[in-house]
Design a protein around this motif. Structure first.
Motif, mmCIF file in Angstrom:
data_model
loop_
_atom_site.group_PDB
_atom_site.id
_atom_site.type_symbol
_atom_site.label_atom_id
_atom_site.label_comp_id
_atom_site.label_asym_id
_atom_site.label_seq_id
_atom_site.Cartn_x
_atom_site.Cartn_y
_atom_site.Cartn_z
ATOM 1 N N ALA A 216 0.815 -1.207 0.000
ATOM 2 C CA ALA A 216 0.000 0.000 0.000
ATOM 3 C C ALA A 216 0.850 1.259 0.000
ATOM 4 O O ALA A 216 1.920 1.297 0.599
ATOM 5 C CB ALA A 216 -0.900 -0.017 1.234
ATOM 6 N N ARG A 217 0.352 2.269 -0.704
ATOM 7 C CA ARG A 217 1.014 3.583 -0.636
ATOM 8 C C ARG A 217 -0.057 4.636 -0.422
ATOM 9 O O ARG A 217 -1.253 4.394 -0.645
ATOM 10 C CB ARG A 217 1.822 3.854 -1.899
ATOM 11 C CG ARG A 217 0.990 3.813 -3.143
ATOM 12 C CD ARG A 217 1.780 4.068 -4.427
ATOM 13 N NE ARG A 217 0.835 4.107 -5.545
ATOM 14 C CZ ARG A 217 0.127 5.184 -5.872
ATOM 15 N NH1 ARG A 217 0.247 6.300 -5.195
ATOM 16 N NH2 ARG A 217 -0.730 5.139 -6.876
ATOM 17 N N LEU A 218 0.397 5.816 0.007
ATOM 18 C CA LEU A 218 -0.539 6.907 0.280
ATOM 19 C C LEU A 218 -0.579 7.857 -0.903
ATOM 20 O O LEU A 218 0.467 8.207 -1.457
ATOM 21 C CB LEU A 218 -0.084 7.693 1.513
ATOM 22 C CG LEU A 218 -0.300 7.040 2.870
ATOM 23 C CD1 LEU A 218 0.435 7.829 3.939
ATOM 24 C CD2 LEU A 218 -1.781 6.949 3.212
ATOM 25 N N THR A 219 -1.780 8.266 -1.275
ATOM 26 C CA THR A 219 -1.900 9.291 -2.314
ATOM 27 C C THR A 219 -1.632 10.665 -1.689
ATOM 28 O O THR A 219 -1.590 10.803 -0.468
ATOM 29 C CB THR A 219 -3.322 9.311 -2.891
ATOM 30 O OG1 THR A 219 -4.222 9.443 -1.800
ATOM 31 C CG2 THR A 219 -3.621 8.053 -3.665
ATOM 32 N N ASP A 220 -1.489 11.692 -2.529
ATOM 33 C CA ASP A 220 -1.345 13.055 -2.010
ATOM 34 C C ASP A 220 -2.610 13.417 -1.231
ATOM 35 O O ASP A 220 -3.697 12.982 -1.585
ATOM 36 C CB ASP A 220 -1.174 14.052 -3.170
ATOM 37 C CG ASP A 220 0.180 13.872 -3.838
ATOM 38 O OD1 ASP A 220 1.085 13.317 -3.178
ATOM 39 O OD2 ASP A 220 0.315 14.254 -5.006
ATOM 40 N N PRO A 221 -2.471 14.244 -0.193
ATOM 41 C CA PRO A 221 -3.655 14.545 0.612
ATOM 42 C C PRO A 221 -4.615 15.508 -0.097
ATOM 43 O O PRO A 221 -4.191 16.356 -0.866
ATOM 44 C CB PRO A 221 -3.061 15.225 1.851
ATOM 45 C CG PRO A 221 -1.774 15.799 1.398
ATOM 46 C CD PRO A 221 -1.261 14.896 0.316
ATOM 47 N N ILE A 222 -5.893 15.328 0.212
ATOM 48 C CA ILE A 222 -6.897 16.335 -0.139
ATOM 49 C C ILE A 222 -7.028 17.209 1.098
ATOM 50 O O ILE A 222 -7.079 16.689 2.223
ATOM 51 C CB ILE A 222 -8.257 15.662 -0.437
ATOM 52 C CG1 ILE A 222 -8.125 14.766 -1.654
ATOM 53 C CG2 ILE A 222 -9.350 16.697 -0.621
ATOM 54 C CD1 ILE A 222 -9.363 13.930 -1.912
ATOM 55 N N ILE A 223 -7.080 18.507 0.902
ATOM 56 C CA ILE A 223 -7.229 19.421 2.042
ATOM 57 C C ILE A 223 -8.521 20.218 1.844
ATOM 58 O O ILE A 223 -8.521 21.232 1.144
ATOM 59 C CB ILE A 223 -5.992 20.340 2.170
ATOM 60 C CG1 ILE A 223 -4.763 19.435 2.326
ATOM 61 C CG2 ILE A 223 -6.139 21.299 3.350
ATOM 62 C CD1 ILE A 223 -3.458 20.126 2.478
ATOM 63 N N PRO A 224 -9.625 19.688 2.424
ATOM 64 C CA PRO A 224 -10.894 20.385 2.207
ATOM 65 C C PRO A 224 -10.906 21.733 2.931
ATOM 66 O O PRO A 224 -10.227 21.892 3.946
ATOM 67 C CB PRO A 224 -11.941 19.438 2.824
ATOM 68 C CG PRO A 224 -11.229 18.158 3.086
ATOM 69 C CD PRO A 224 -9.784 18.503 3.253
#
Ligand SMILES: Nc1ncnc2c1ncn2[C@@H]1O[C@H](COP(=O)(O)OP(=O)(O)O)[C@@H](O)[C@H]1O
Ligand SMILES: [Mg+2]
Length: 255
Positions: A216-224
């Motif tokens: 697993a890897r992390l995608t770039d964050p969404i910052i609402p």
């Protein structure tokens, strides 16, 4: 307020990698939400942060999860799971004070200190369960039981709270109410919330990450935008929800 920095985290079970070289910063005093399909490694990552994987015989672990200020992370963590983990033979009050009683030398006498008792009663009143102090868990609804679990988490009074799908088993309205309550009561804590509900992540997260793939890897964050909990009638939130669902659908299809 300190950040929690996860650096180069790798974990495999029986030589099968769950995640490798994973980096993530939990910003101090903020909510980080982590989305991901079943079996991708969300709980394993939470356990890694809590330092629990080392106890698993077939696990091979490397990397670090450290507080930015250099203080030991272990003593600063509270955990809240999807199952409320209430003990069925204990009252609500006894369940909420379980941690204090387990650590106390007077546990056998089932006594807790007057300060802890007062604190537990205050917290139960804040989660709206003052009238249920003496009830057994079996007499409570799912939402009430999860409020007891939240009260027990608050009783621990730790600055870092790891939450593993804590609202996953609740109906939609109860879930919204508990999201609001948790946001209010965990204000200023550093929270990592795992959820498979994109809307929950977008309502509560200052940062929203998606864990995907094998390893697993992390995608770039969404910052609402805006403060949490975000309102459901916010058109920006709804548009972000639509975009995120589309993105998740395509990413799943591509795996
Ligand atoms: N103690 C363990 N021993 C062996 N394999 C495990 C163990 N815990 C989890 N796994 C495996 O690791 C993968 C990730 O599990 P988990 O972190 O529980 O996923 P998630 O929380 O995202 O559903 C799964 O394939 C699961 O079967
Ligand atoms: Mg899990």
């Amino acid at each position: 307020m300190f950040d929690v920095i996860i650096k180069d985290a790798s974990l495999s079970y029986d030589k099968k990698p769950v995640f490798e070289g994973l980096n993530l910063t939990l910003k101090g005093g903020q909510w980080t939400c982590l989305l991901g399909g079943s079996g991708v490694g969300k709980t394993s990552l939470l356990r890694f942060i809590a330092g629990l994987n080392a106890s698993s015989r077939d696990a091979s672990v490397s990397g670090t999860a450290l507080c930015q200020d250099g203080v030991e992370l272990n003593q600063r963590i509270a955990w809240m799971a999807q199952q409320d983990l209430l003990l069925p033979w204990f009252s609500v009050l006894d369940n909420v004070t379980l941690g204090q009683r387990l650590r106390s030398s007077v546990f056998r006498r089932q006594k807790i200190s007057p300060e802890h008792l007062k604190k537990a009663k205050d917290i139960l009143s804040r989660v709206g369960l003052s009238d249920k102090e003496q009830e057994l868990p079996q007499n409570l609804s799912g939402g009430q039981r999860q409020r007891v679990a939240l009260a027990r988490t608050l009783m621990e009074n730790r600055p870092v709270v790891l939450m593993d799908e804590p609202f996953g088993a609740l109906d939609a309205i109860t879930r919204l109410n508990l999201q609001d309550l948790a946001c209010e009561l965990l204000h200023n804590r550093t929270v990592l919330l795992i959820t498979h509900d994109p809307l929950e992540a977008l309502r509560l997260g200052h940062q929203v990450y998606h864990l995907q793939g094998h390893p697993a890897r992390l995608t770039d964050p969404i910052i609402p935008p805006e403060a949490i909990p975000r309102s459901l009638d916010d058109s920006q939130l709804m548009s972000l929800h639509g975009q995120l669902l589309e993105r998740l659908r395509h990413e799943e299809a591509a795996l």
